[in-house]
Design an enzyme around this catalytic site. Structure first.
Site, short mmCIF file in Angstrom:
data_model
loop_
_atom_site.label_atom_id
_atom_site.label_comp_id
_atom_site.label_asym_id
_atom_site.label_seq_id
_atom_site.Cartn_x
_atom_site.Cartn_y
_atom_site.Cartn_z
N SER B 46 -18.20 -30.93 -27.71
CA SER B 46 -17.70 -32.34 -27.63
C SER B 46 -16.43 -32.57 -26.72
CB SER B 46 -17.22 -32.62 -29.18
OG SER B 46 -17.20 -34.10 -29.41
N GLU B 47 -16.81 -33.58 -25.96
CA GLU B 47 -15.44 -33.79 -24.91
C GLU B 47 -14.15 -34.07 -25.35
OE1 GLU B 47 -18.26 -35.49 -24.87
OE2 GLU B 47 -18.06 -37.72 -24.12
N ASN B 48 -14.14 -34.51 -26.55
CA ASN B 48 -12.58 -34.86 -27.03
C ASN B 48 -11.96 -33.50 -27.38
OD1 ASN B 48 -14.80 -34.74 -29.17
ND2 ASN B 48 -13.42 -35.36 -30.53
N SER B 88 -10.69 -29.23 -21.80
CA SER B 88 -12.17 -29.56 -22.06
C SER B 88 -13.01 -30.20 -21.04
CB SER B 88 -12.09 -31.04 -23.16
OG SER B 88 -13.37 -31.20 -23.52
#
Lengths: 234, 209
Positions: B46-48, B88
């Site tokens: 998840s890119e967060n 990330s």
């Protein structure tokens, strides 16, 4: 060893650093890991014409969304602003400037700003409107885009635990944009859920070293807000 | 009989391979997680700032600090790790993620993708989509074959602002599964009772036969 970074509350921590037209870098993703105490203090200060660098702009009535409501923001540099009706209204009326930066490019521009790197090449955005007016370069047969670093007058950061020396530990996905934003501001103010004595945090478990932190205080929190509560059945 | 949205997710899940690190976009791509074959191990990014995403929480497990890129509450797994946004996207841009599944407004026969902006409408932003399509090894698009007004979405050239140029590898719609090749769009699989004529009628891009 306290080295004078510790303040009693948001009001004390924000004295003498706010001015009209300044650029503020804000940590957080959506409303997860945002400096809500500091944002309230910026609102109360009535400082205006702000440029805010933040992945999102909070939601209506919470986080950076409150500064939209008071019309203190002149410009946003963000990757996604879809969660905010006030934003949409002010933007469509031409009252708010907006610069979109792809999320990874935004994070890297801030990291670079804090790391003494003035610009960097990236594949992200090549051939899109993001590339307009930007220098491109072919390296080993691949086209890249030159993106400039971002620096700000102030970083506003939320961490889980911090010590009196400014060493920070974040909690789970609330880390997000906080470390890169913390590194790129002239002054970095941090609110933490728990302020502990220097020496209480394991040096091997520090996420952000205290050198990046100028002021720190323990914030006041009620229940943590969630944008979209999604659950599964038993 | 065209595929349902569930069918599309099930077909997409078959593209996942054991050991893959994947990023699933908001909406239908997120639901692909429900159809991952049981005999393979896939790690969701998840890119967060989270690697190793678990399912949505039970009501008593909700934690405001555990959210996905769609800002929904999720859970962690034994293998989960957290990191900041620059880290990330270093793993995304650096080619360490095997597969990105996203939605689309338009895809061109050369793999151009438009999925973030309709001029004249409120623009919400590209989020991490431009970084994902630029950096991830394989990009899979899930979309409806035509727009609401019946216009093809698989085009010779995209007319909407691009998210990335020559970035799409595969498209799955309710009509079938398609590879984007240097020569055009190759049909890999058709949904039951879908004919080549129907594909041709609803596609502007060059179809390889």
């Amino acid at each position: 060893m306290a080295n004078n970074k510790v303040f009693q509350n948001a009001h004390d921590a924000m004295q003498g650093i706010l001015f009209d037209g300044m650029t503020i870098l804000s940590g957080g993703f959506g409303i997860c890991g945002i400096a809500e105490n500091i944002t309230e203090e910026i609102k109360a200060s009535k400082v205006t014409k702000l440029t805010i660098v933040s992945n999102n702009c909070g939601i209506d009535g919470f986080g950076l969304g409150t500064l939209l409501h008071t019309r203190q923001i002149k410009k946003m540099i963000s990757s996604y602003v879809g969660e905010n009706k006030t934003f949409e209204e002010q933007y469509l009326k031409g009252e708010l400037e907006l610069e979109f930066s792809p999320q990874g490019t935004l994070a890297e521009r801030c990291r670079a700003g804090g790391a003494g790197i003035p610009a960097f090449y990236t594949k992200t955005g090549v051939g899109t409107i993001i590339a307009e007016g930007k220098e491109t370069k072919v390296i080993d047969g691949v086209e890249y885009l030159l993106e400039k670093a971002i620096k700000g007058d102030l970083s506003i950061i939320k961490a889980w635990k911090g010590d009196e020396s400014g060493n920070l530990v974040f909690r789970k996905a609330a880390r997000n944009f906080n470390p890169p934003m913390a590194k790129a501001g002239n002054i970095c103010v941090v609110e933490v859920e728990q302020l502990v004595k220097t020496g209480e945090l394991d040096p091997d478990h520090i996420h952000l070293p205290g050198i990046y932190v100028d002021r720190i205080f323990e914030g006041k929190y009620t229940e943590k807000k969630i944008e979209f509560v999604t659950v599964r059945e038993e | 009989m065209a595929w349902t949205r569930e069918d599309i997710c099930r077909v997409a899940a078959l593209e996942l391979k054991d050991g893959y690190y994947c990023n699933l976009g908001i909406g239908m791509p997120t639901k692909v997680a429900n159809y991952i074959p049981e005999n393979i191990n896939v790690t969701l990014q998840s890119e967060n700032g989270m690697l190793g995403m678990g399912p949505f929480p039970l009501e008593n497990e909700v934690d405001a600090d555990i959210i996905n890129a769609g800002k929904q509450t999720i859970t962690e797994l034994p293998e989960t790790s957290y990191f900041d946004s620059s880290e990330s996207f270093a793993m995304i841009r650096g080619g360490h993620i095997d597969l990105s599944i996203l939605g689309a407004l338009q895809v061109s026969e050369s793999g151009d993708l438009a999925n973030w902006m309709i001029p004249g409408k409120m623009v919400k932003g590209m989020g991490g989509a431009m970084d994902l399509v630029a950096g991830v090894k394989k990009v899979l698009i899930l979309m409806e074959h035509t727009a609401k007004d019946g216009q093809p979405k698989l085009l010779k050239e995209c007319t909407l602002p691009l998210t990335g140029k020559s970035v799409v590898d595969m498209v799955i719609t309710e009509l079938g599964k398609f590879d984007i090749t240097p020569n055009g769009v190759e049909i890999k699989e058709l949904a039951p009772h879908v004919t080549l004529d129907e594909i041709k009628a609803k596609t502007e891009a060059k179809i390889l036969i």
